[in-house]
Each structure stands twice: as structure tokens, then as C-alpha cells.
Design a protein around this motif. Structure first.
Motif, PDB file in Angstrom:
ATOM      1  N   THR A 179      -5.088   8.426   3.261  1.00 33.77           N
ATOM      2  CA  THR A 179      -6.680   8.811   2.900  1.00 33.77           C
ATOM      3  C   THR A 179      -7.559   7.991   3.698  1.00 33.77           C
ATOM      4  O   THR A 179      -8.725   8.074   4.285  1.00 33.77           O
ATOM      5  CB  THR A 179      -6.747   8.890   1.589  1.00 33.77           C
ATOM      6  OG1 THR A 179      -6.315   7.672   0.977  1.00 33.77           O
ATOM      7  CG2 THR A 179      -6.171   9.964   0.724  1.00 33.77           C
ATOM      8  N   LYS A 180      -7.243   6.733   3.914  1.00 29.41           N
ATOM      9  CA  LYS A 180      -7.997   5.651   4.527  1.00 29.41           C
ATOM     10  C   LYS A 180      -8.153   5.866   6.088  1.00 29.41           C
ATOM     11  O   LYS A 180      -9.211   5.792   6.652  1.00 29.41           O
ATOM     12  CB  LYS A 180      -7.740   4.158   4.082  1.00 29.41           C
ATOM     13  CG  LYS A 180      -8.245   3.748   2.821  1.00 29.41           C
ATOM     14  CD  LYS A 180      -7.878   2.157   2.582  1.00 29.41           C
ATOM     15  CE  LYS A 180      -8.389   1.883   1.276  1.00 29.41           C
ATOM     16  NZ  LYS A 180      -8.268   0.240   0.968  1.00 29.41           N
ATOM     17  N   SER A 191      -2.527   6.215   0.073  1.00 30.66           N
ATOM     18  CA  SER A 191      -3.805   5.286   0.296  1.00 30.66           C
ATOM     19  C   SER A 191      -4.150   5.039   1.886  1.00 30.66           C
ATOM     20  O   SER A 191      -5.208   5.057   2.203  1.00 30.66           O
ATOM     21  CB  SER A 191      -3.616   4.165  -0.374  1.00 30.66           C
ATOM     22  OG  SER A 191      -2.747   3.178   0.003  1.00 30.66           O
ATOM     23  N   ASP A 229     -17.367   5.899  -6.705  1.00 32.89           N
ATOM     24  CA  ASP A 229     -17.062   4.490  -5.731  1.00 32.89           C
ATOM     25  C   ASP A 229     -18.593   3.723  -6.360  1.00 32.89           C
ATOM     26  O   ASP A 229     -19.416   3.867  -5.789  1.00 32.89           O
ATOM     27  CB  ASP A 229     -17.260   4.752  -4.293  1.00 32.89           C
ATOM     28  CG  ASP A 229     -16.726   3.702  -3.516  1.00 32.89           C
ATOM     29  OD1 ASP A 229     -16.598   2.436  -4.109  1.00 32.89           O
ATOM     30  OD2 ASP A 229     -16.445   3.786  -2.450  1.00 32.89           O
ATOM     31  N   ASN A 255     -10.466   9.050   6.149  1.00 33.37           N
ATOM     32  CA  ASN A 255     -11.861   9.012   5.825  1.00 33.37           C
ATOM     33  C   ASN A 255     -12.472   7.817   6.528  1.00 33.37           C
ATOM     34  O   ASN A 255     -13.639   7.816   6.721  1.00 33.37           O
ATOM     35  CB  ASN A 255     -11.871   8.576   4.269  1.00 33.37           C
ATOM     36  CG  ASN A 255     -11.286   9.904   3.693  1.00 33.37           C
ATOM     37  OD1 ASN A 255     -11.125  10.815   4.045  1.00 33.37           O
ATOM     38  ND2 ASN A 255     -11.010   9.629   2.145  1.00 33.37           N
ATOM     39  N   GLU A 256     -11.854   6.528   6.735  1.00 32.88           N
ATOM     40  CA  GLU A 256     -12.541   5.557   7.294  1.00 32.88           C
ATOM     41  C   GLU A 256     -12.165   5.214   8.811  1.00 32.88           C
ATOM     42  O   GLU A 256     -12.521   4.465   9.505  1.00 32.88           O
ATOM     43  CB  GLU A 256     -12.195   4.177   6.384  1.00 32.88           C
ATOM     44  CG  GLU A 256     -12.397   4.467   5.185  1.00 32.88           C
ATOM     45  CD  GLU A 256     -11.867   2.825   4.429  1.00 32.88           C
ATOM     46  OE1 GLU A 256     -11.469   1.870   5.205  1.00 32.88           O
ATOM     47  OE2 GLU A 256     -12.004   3.001   3.157  1.00 32.88           O
ATOM     48  N   LYS A 263      -9.714   4.662  10.655  1.00 32.91           N
ATOM     49  CA  LYS A 263      -8.952   3.364  10.847  1.00 32.91           C
ATOM     50  C   LYS A 263      -7.828   3.566  11.359  1.00 32.91           C
ATOM     51  O   LYS A 263      -6.800   4.609  10.934  1.00 32.91           O
ATOM     52  CB  LYS A 263      -8.916   2.373   9.586  1.00 32.91           C
ATOM     53  CG  LYS A 263     -10.241   2.006   9.337  1.00 32.91           C
ATOM     54  CD  LYS A 263     -10.153   0.646   8.262  1.00 32.91           C
ATOM     55  CE  LYS A 263     -11.385  -0.081   7.982  1.00 32.91           C
ATOM     56  NZ  LYS A 263     -11.559  -0.709   6.702  1.00 32.91           N
ATOM     57  N   LYS A 269       0.702  -1.154   0.163  1.00 26.88           N
ATOM     58  CA  LYS A 269      -0.086   0.195  -0.124  1.00 26.88           C
ATOM     59  C   LYS A 269       0.894   1.344   0.104  1.00 26.88           C
ATOM     60  O   LYS A 269       1.944   1.276   0.642  1.00 26.88           O
ATOM     61  CB  LYS A 269      -0.774   0.005   1.354  1.00 26.88           C
ATOM     62  CG  LYS A 269      -2.002  -0.699   1.057  1.00 26.88           C
ATOM     63  CD  LYS A 269      -3.224  -0.678   2.301  1.00 26.88           C
ATOM     64  CE  LYS A 269      -4.628  -1.348   2.034  1.00 26.88           C
ATOM     65  NZ  LYS A 269      -4.240  -2.932   1.807  1.00 26.88           N
ATOM     66  N   LEU A 298      -4.785  -1.062   8.845  1.00 25.77           N
ATOM     67  CA  LEU A 298      -4.765  -0.915   7.441  1.00 25.77           C
ATOM     68  C   LEU A 298      -3.523  -1.895   6.931  1.00 25.77           C
ATOM     69  O   LEU A 298      -3.541  -2.559   5.933  1.00 25.77           O
ATOM     70  CB  LEU A 298      -4.415   0.321   7.005  1.00 25.77           C
ATOM     71  CG  LEU A 298      -5.727   1.336   7.305  1.00 25.77           C
ATOM     72  CD1 LEU A 298      -5.409   2.703   6.958  1.00 25.77           C
ATOM     73  CD2 LEU A 298      -6.948   0.895   6.040  1.00 25.77           C
TER      74      LEU A 298
END
Length: 715
Positions: free
Chosen positions: A253-254, A250, A394, A257-258, A260, A246, A265
Motif C-alpha cells: 500500500t505504501k 503495508s 490519519d 499510495n506514496e 516509493k 513490515k 521502504l
């Protein structure tokens, strides 16, 4: 010595010559002759790093050569800054390299003039031009993306403010375009370089943590890779297995946004299995599922149903031997090329009639839809709003009853699906069947569902639809229909208002000679009478002033007998003229009330109750006051407020609300304005059809036995 003579070429030009060896010899000569022209044109110019300027366009051409692009694209890349920054003319360029190269250079030159501070603040008109340049020839945006990639690679020569601006623009505009065109390799490098320049500290910390995490799990990765390779070989499936890592962007941003953690991750092993045919992809899937147990509901087939940008692959998640999930992508070599390079994969520039890979075909479909959308969307800002939805999809994948597949953005509704099938289907939609079950149009859809739209010839778009559709196509079509209706209402209303103003001065619109009317419209910069009438209805021109100007331009006087009774008549409203009328929140006028209209610029007529306390102030501008009254046949629901004084005890609110509902009124809001141990005062905001309907609601509320007073608010 010719430009093709190696002894005449500096190292950076020699490197390009080696990269374009895949082209026929004659084409190599053409590309090198472009270098010779560009070197002369840019002579004496330097980049901020101090290097000769020509090194930049040659590097851009080199990036495109890695993708195997045609000679015309490479020539345009070498010369992409000449029209803007050198003495080379368009005519000289066309004479030496042809109209196609000139058109490409011209397209890129126009894009170079654009600067975006952010996606939200993008210069809408410039962005529109960029997308339309792409629609005319995809190679324009390929050159621009390569240009941006080289600029990002050499960004350190810029000052800090420029670095941040260019990096943000890259992350918010260019990387998403690369993704939408399926160019994942470009997208990944643009994101990585953009992240490093915009947030250097965050980039450094994340990169270091990724490096440490990979070091700790290298042995586990090697074991899983060996197990996959061995099992595939045992089943005689030739395959290439590679580990996937990864990127910092990425992960960042995860995490953001998520919500986590880094550990969540990174606690995933990623592998790509590349085989030689689509059939072997499915065979390989069976092999990996036999080796490790698959995780339920985590399998996706993007081979049978490609993504909107042409991406194809099988995705599955397995339960690995080390307690962490294993993400596996399975694809063919060709799919891998398309996944990395998108529209630029296997490039031999093709006309619309020629064969194209799935990314090229889908990019052309997308760009054709964009061109169609912009033709029907007069506002550049509205067009960009629609494009942003398409740039960041998405997707959910849905089936028509005939088995066709449509890709829509996440959260798309049945109504979005209807408009995706055809604008006429959307305009006349009344309901939908999802997997044969009847559902309302606002229902959100999920991948794999079969959707059938139910239409009725009499159905028309509703303003409420704009609150739940998510696709640009649906939004544009609904707005266009509503604007058309608004325009018709405005023309009709403006006609009545101008007629009334002329009648007050003893004339009529029919008495104005066409030549006088045409001259007035020309001077007012209006194309048709309808535009003038709409301007009047929307409050942008005063009917009395227009009437006076028309009569002055005509000259002469009307006979007093010609003065029509129209001047004394009030204009009747049905309530359906929602594009022209709005209802004042200070007094909430209802059908049955005595009313007055006030012309507000841009809003049209704002309707007030005659007894509204603000009317005295409005009458100070008599030229803006419009005598109106309710028609006998009134449509729609209207907002009203009810002030209710109640005995403060448990269950009283439910009792009053039930009484309002029993009177067929919909409650929008309830607010306590006063409250103590014994009593409370509430304001109910509700929808009613008329003054009479509100009176019925008040009677029912008063009969509940828990109310000491119920009155219309404001009184």
C-alpha cells in the motif's frame, strides 16, 4: 458422560477447553455445555473443506479465548450460527444461556447476512445496522472479527470468485474496523490473508523480496538490537527489545499510495522497546537518543496524546550505524497489550460506568458519536460516507484554549475543529485563531496547534462550507441546517403556489375544510400540510392538479366574486430561496430581468429569462410554468457571461480582467472562443449582483481602449 468429561470431547473441543482454563471452573462448564448444544444443533452439517461444521464456531471461540474474553462472549461465538442455520430457537437459547448471550448471537446473525462487494458499494443500510450493533455491545463485532479471521484462514476451500469477493470485503471493511478498535494483531492478519487471496502473485513476489532483504540484514539487526539492550541495561532500565518487520500489505500500500520503491521502504530498521512504566518510556527515549542521533521532526508522543483508537507509544527515528534510519517505538507492557488487542485487551466486560482501557473508552466514544450521527442523518448512504472518513483516519492532534486535546482526520480545517467542539460552536463560527493568529475557517490545521474559534450569534452555516470540511460531524450538521432552511423556503413557496392555483379556480386554502385536507394528505401518504407544500415547491406535485383534487374532494362551488387577484399576481423571489430555486445555465437570469419559472421534478423552480430561446419549448407544458418576478430586495451574487471582442495584442487579457475587477465583479472563468493574429473573442464567466451591475461592468470594459465589442452572453 458430561460435555466436560475429556473422554467425551473430540480433539478440537479438548483444545478449546485447554484455551479457556483462565476462566473459573463453573464458567468452563457453561462454555462446554454450549459446545454440547452447538454440536447437536449442527449435527450432520459440514464445511466446504469437509470438516464437521461445529469446528468453525469452536475455532472462533478459540481465537477469542486467546484474547481472554468472558464466558458469555465465548458461548455466543460457539452458538453464533445456530439461530440462522439450525432448528435451535431463540427461546431455547435464552432459557439455557440467558438474554445477553441470545442478544449477542442475534447481533452476529444479522451481521452474517451482509455482503459487501467493496467499501464504495457497501450496502449502506446493512453497514449502518452493523455499526449500531457494535454500539449496543462491542462484543458483537469482536465475535464477527474472529469469525472473519477464521474464515480467512480457511479460505482455500472456496472457489476463486468467492475468495476474491471475501478478500476484498476483508481489506476494505473488516481490517479497517479492527484498526479503528485498536486491534492491530487482528488487523495485520486480516490484511495479510486478504492480500494473499486477492493478489496472490503480488503477495508471493513481495514476501520473497522481504525474506531476501531480511536475510541480508540479519547481522545488522542483531548488532543494533544488542546495542540498544546493552545501553538500556547500563542505565538500569529493564526492557524487552524486539525487531519489527513490515508486512507485505503495508509495503504494497505504501509503494502504491506514496509512490516509493521497495528499496526505499525496506531501507529502514524497526525496533520496539517495552518497559515497565510510562516514566521509564521517557527515560528509555533519552537513552536511545544518546546512543544514536535522532532525526529532526520525526518524534511523536502518543503517550501524552493517544491516537483516536487508544494506541499509546513513543515514536522516534534515529540515524543508525549502517547509514539507514532506525524506527523505534517505546511503550509499556500494558500499552503493548492495548496496541495489539485494542478494545479486547485485559477484557472483563465492563459497563459504561466501569473502568475501561483507553481503547475501550475511545471506542465507546466513537460508537456513541456514530449513534448520534445516524440519528441526525436520514440517508443511510450519507451516514456511511461520514463513517468512512472516521474509519480511515490519519489524525492531527489539536489543543483547545483550555488544554483539551481533539483528534481530527488529516486535512481537517478550523471549521471541522469548531464542530468537533460542539455543533453550536460550528453553526455560529466566523473565524479562528490558530496559535493566536487570526485565520479563516477554511484553514487546514496541523498537529500541535492551539485553536480558538470566534463565533457570532448572527452567523449561520453557509453552503460553501461543504466544499472544505472533511469530518462527518461537520458535514452532517451543515447539511441538516441547510435542509431545514430549504424546507422552510419550500413550504413558503409551495404555499404561495397552491394559493395562486386555488385562487385561479375561485377558492383559497382557507376555504378547504380541515377534514378534506386531512383525508387528501392521508391518501397522498403525507404526514403534514408542510410536506405537501414542500413537494409542490420542489416540482414533485403540480399546484394546479393539487388544487383541482382538493376542490373535487370538497365538492360545491365558490362564488365567482371570491376569485382573488392572487391568481393574476406573480410570485416574487429574492434569490435567497436557493434550496427551491436554481438559475438556468442557458440564459443566466439576473435581478432586473423579466423571468419565468419552470417546475422541474426534484429540482424545484428553474428560473429562465423571458427572452431565453428555450422558453417557447417550456410553454408547451403550461401546468409547469410559474409566473414569477424579482422582489425589490434581492440578495446574493449571480452568474453572468460576458462576450468580449478584443484586439489581439500582449496584455489585453489583463487589461480587461482589471476593468471587470474594478467594477467589483469576481471572475470565475475565461475562455477563448475565436482567435487569430488580429483579433480574439473571449467569454468571461463572472459574478454580478444585478442586471444594472452587469451594465456597469460592460461600460468599464468598453472604456479600456482594447475592446471592439462587449455584450452580455447569450444575447
Amino acid at each position: 458422560m458430561t460435555a466436560a468429561d475429556p473422554r467425551a470431547l473430540p480433539p478440537y473441543a479438548q483444545a478449546l477447553k485447554e484455551r479457556i482454563a483462565y476462566l473459573p471452573e463453573a464458567q468452563v462448564e457453561r462454555v462446554l455445555s454450549a459446545y454440547a448444544v452447538g454440536a447437536v444443533a449442527h449435527a450432520g452439517q459440514a464445511r466446504q473443506s469437509g470438516e464437521p461444521y461445529i469446528t468453525h464456531p469452536l475455532a472462533v471461540a478459540g481465537i477469542l479465548a486467546e484474547l481472554g474474553l468472558d464466558a458469555e462472549t465465548l458461548i455466543a461465538a460457539i452458538l453464533h450460527d445456530t439461530l440462522e442455520d439450525t432448528a435451535l430457537t431463540r427461546e431455547e437459547l435464552t432459557a439455557q444461556f440467558g438474554e445477553t448471550v441470545t442478544a449477542l448471537v442475534d447481533g452476529v446473525t444479522k451481521l452474517d447476512k451482509m455482503q459487501f462487494s467493496s467499501r464504495q458499494e457497501a450496502d449502506a443500510e446493512s453497514f449502518r445496522k452493523m455499526l449500531l450493533a457494535m454500539a449496543r455491545d462491542l462484543r458483537v463485532i469482536l465475535i464477527k472479527l474472529a469469525d472473519r479471521l477464521h474464515n480467512m484462514r480457511t479460505l482455500s476451500a472456496k472457489d476463486a470468485a468467492s475468495r476474491r469477493r471475501i478478500a476484498r470485503e476483508t481489506l476494505e471493511i473488516y481490517a479497517p474496523i479492527a484498526q479503528r478498535l485498536g486491534m492491530n494483531k487482528f488487523k495485520a492478519e486480516l490484511q495479510d490473508l486478504g492480500f494473499r487471496a486477492l493478489y496472490p502473485d503480488r503477495y508471493r513476489v513481495l514476501s520473497e523480496r522481504i525474506r531476501l532483504a531480511l536475510g541480508n540484514r540479519r547481522e545488522a539487526m542483531a548488532k543494533i538490537e544488542a546495542a540498544l539492550t546493552t545501553r538500556l541495561a547500563e542505565e538500569q532500565i529493564p526492557a524487552r527489545v524486539v525487531g519489527r518487520i513490515k508486512s507485505p500489505w503495508s509495503i504494497y500500500t505504501k509503494m502504491r499510495n506514496e509512490h516509493k520503491s521497495f528499496a526505499q521502504l525496506m531501507d529502514v530498521y524497526g525496533f520496539r522497546v517495552v518497559v515497565d512504566s510510562a516514566m521509564r518510556c521517557y527515560m528509555a527515549l533519552g537513552v536511545v537518543h544518546a546512543l544514536y542521533k535522532p532525526v529532526d521532526r520525526r518524534f511523536k508522543d502518543f503517550i501524552a496524546i493517544p491516537k483516536a483508537n487508544g494506541y499509546q507509544s513513543l515514536h522516534t527515528v534515529l540515524l543508525g550505524p549502517f547509514g539507514a534510519p532506525i524506527e523505534v517505538q517505546i511503550r509499556t507492557e500494558e500499552m503493548d497489550q492495548v496496541a495489539e488487542r485494542g478494545v479486547a485487551a485485559h477484557w472483563a466486560y465492563k459497563s459504561d460506568s466501569g473502568p475501561a482501557n483507553s481503547a475501550q473508552a475511545r471506542a465507546r466514544e466513537w460508537l456513541a458519536a456514530l449513534a448520534d450521527s445516524q440519528a441526525r442523518t436520514p440517508s443511510a448512504a450519507e451516514f456511511i460516507e461520514n463513517v468512512k472518513i472516521d474509519l480511515f483516519p490519519d489524525e492531527v492532534y489539536l489543543f483547545t484554549p483550555r488544554g483539551d486535546i481533539l483528534a481530527l482526520p488529516r486535512n481537517a480545517t478550523a471549521l471541522d475543529f469548531a464542530y468537533a467542539v460542539h455543533t453550536d460552536v460550528g453553526d455560529h463560527a466566523v473565524a479562528a485563531r490558530v496559535d493566536k493568529k487570526l485565520v479563516p475557517l477554511r484553514t487546514r490545521l496541523e498537529s500541535g496547534q492551539m485553536v480558538e474559534i470566534i463565533t457570532a450569534p448572527s452567523a449561520v452555516p453557509n453552503p460553501v462550507w461543504l466544499e472544505f470540511v472533511v469530518t462527518g460531524k461537520a458535514r452532517t450538521a451543515i447539511r441538516q441546517h441547510l435542509k431545514h432552511l430549504q424546507h422552510e423556503d419550500a413550504v413558503d413557496f409551495g404555499h404561495r403556489m397552491l394559493d395562486r392555483a386555488l385562487a385561479a379556480q375561485g377558492s383559497s386554502l382557507d376555504a378547504i375544510p380541515p377534514a378534506v385536507l386531512d383525508r387528501f394528505l392521508r391518501e397522498a401518504k403525507l404526514h403534514r400540510l408542510e410536506e405537501l407544500l414542500a413537494e409542490i415547491a420542489l416540482g414533485n406535485r403540480m399546484p394546479d392538479a393539487v388544487a383541482g383534487q382538493l376542490l373535487a374532494a370538497r365538492g360545491g362551488k365558490d362564488h365567482p366574486a371570491a376569485k382573488a387577484t392572487l391568481a393574476q399576481e406573480k410570485i416574487r423571489i429574492t434569490g435567497a430561496e436557493r434550496g427551491v430555486l436554481s438559475f438556468a445555465n442557458c440564459c443566466h437570469p439576473l435581478p432586473g430581468d423579466e423571468i419565468i419559472g419552470y417546475l422541474s421534478p426534484g429540482k424545484g423552480i428553474v428560473v429562465h429569462r423571458l427572452e431565453c430561446p428555450n422558453v417557447a419549448e417550456l410553454r408547451k407544458s403550461p401546468e409547469r410554468c410559474v409566473p414569477i418576478e424579482w422582489d425589490r430586495h434581492v440578495q446574493g451574487d449571480y452568474k453572468a457571461e460576458l462576450r468580449v471582442e478584443v484586439i489581439n495584442r500582449p496584455g489585453v487579457l489583463a487589461t480587461v480582467a482589471a476593468a471587470i475587477a474594478d467594477a467589483d465583479s469576481n471572475i470565475e472563468n475565461v475562455e477563448y472562443v475565436e482567435r487569430d493574429a488580429a483579433a480574439a473573442t473571449l467569454i468571461f464567466t463572472m459574478e454580478v449582483k444585478s442586471r444594472k451591475h452587469l451594465a456597469d461592468v460592460i461600460r468599464r470594459v468598453r472604456r479600456t481602449g482594447v475592446v471592439s465589442g462587449a455584450y452580455r452572453h447569450p444575447l
